[in-house]
Design an enzyme around this catalytic site. Structure first.
Site, PDB file in Angstrom:
ATOM      1  CE  LYS A  97      -3.345  -7.350   4.452  1.00  0.00           C
ATOM      2  NZ  LYS A  97      -3.326  -5.919   4.716  1.00  0.00           N
ATOM      3  CE1 TYR A 115      -2.989  -3.171   0.329  1.00  0.00           C
ATOM      4  CE2 TYR A 115      -3.212  -2.460   2.684  1.00  0.00           C
ATOM      5  CZ  TYR A 115      -3.510  -3.668   1.552  1.00  0.00           C
ATOM      6  OH  TYR A 115      -4.213  -4.470   1.592  1.00  0.00           O
TER       7      TYR A 115
END
Length: 274
Positions: free
Chosen positions: A80, A55
């Site tokens: 993540k 992101y």
């Protein structure tokens, strides 16, 4: 240990920890807002934030957490591992790098972002195995509280699984399997990227309960016992999405929403990943 407002229930994990059942999700391509994070933490009592290296907002999120004044020990931070970093050594370095960008010494949850390893010339199973070994060592070192690995033997290696879950995508067999195996199930895209908000059945229930359509969808997910992480970059929407603990859906209405399942994915479809 993470502490959360009494209005937000937690879900127990098999390692003795508890994760808030409601969090704030972030995403790439405009899916992060300092104001939204600040609102979630300071005004709404949210203590669970989900992000990822992919992101591109870990560093900004770390600054927002500091600006909020909420102590680290009260927060549940998930990030993540991107498939491009899978593998033994690269996994360890990627974890350290994510911690550095977030400005923290440890993660509460470190997920493999996707089961397809995207490494040319090497089988995904082999790369996942190496990655898993690194994650186990990171866990033992205390870099993260626990981890997830999607492979052929779910019951042997999982205590947590994050999967797309909304009225149109209801993998209820997987949810039930996870319950039986003491694996906590988290659902992302609870609003089906907005597609569920204009469905007549959802709108009818919103009118019945005097709630917004997003609140109906989030409440439906939570009542399934699913850890839920709606995303928004607008503080007013964050406020709205958090007001889901003052009411509950009747069994008949839960069942009515369950009939909306049509199998569509609004995000990546992992069905054919080997």
């Amino acid at each position: 240990m993470v502490t959360v407002p009494s209005s937000c229930p937690t879900v127990p994990l098999s390692n003795g920890r508890n994760i808030p059942i409601l969090g704030l999700g972030t995403s790439h391509v405009g899916g992060y807002s300092h104001e939204a994070v600040h609102c979630a933490l300071q005004e709404c009592g949210i203590r669970h934030i989900d992000t990822a290296k992919r992101y591109g907002c870990e560093e900004a999120l770390g600054k927002a957490v500091v600006d909020s004044g909420v102590p680290r020990e009260e927060l549940w931070l998930t990030t993540k591992l991107w498939p491009g970093d899978y593998g033994y050594q690269s996994t360890k370095q990627a974890c350290r790098d994510s911690c550095a960008r977030l400005g923290v010494d440890y993660l509460d949850l470190y997920l493999m972002h996707w089961p397809d390893c995207m490494v040319p010339g090497v089988s995904s199973r082999e790369v996942r195995s190496e990655t898993w070994r690194a994650l186990e060592e990171l866990y033992d070192e205390g870099s993260c509280s626990f981890r997830v690995y999607i492979n052929e033997n779910l019951s042997l290696c999982l205590i947590y699984l994050q999967v797309e879950f909304h009225p149109f995508q209801q993998p209820l067999e997987l949810v039930e399997y996870c319950r039986k195996e003491n694996i906590v199930f988290e659902g992302y895209c609870p609003l089906a990227k907005g597609q569920a908000l204009t469905h007549p059945s959802v709108m009818e229930l919103a009118q019945k309960y005097g709630r917004s359509t997003s609140q109906i969808c989030i409440r439906w997910s939570i009542q399934h016992g699913v850890v839920t992480i709606p995303k928004s970059t607008k503080p007013e929407r964050v406020h709205e999405n958090c007001q889901v603990f003052g009411f509950s859906l009747d069994d008949s209405d839960m069942a009515a929403l369950s009939l909306l399942h049509d199998g569509r994915h609004v995000s990546w479809d992992p069905t054919h990943v080997e």
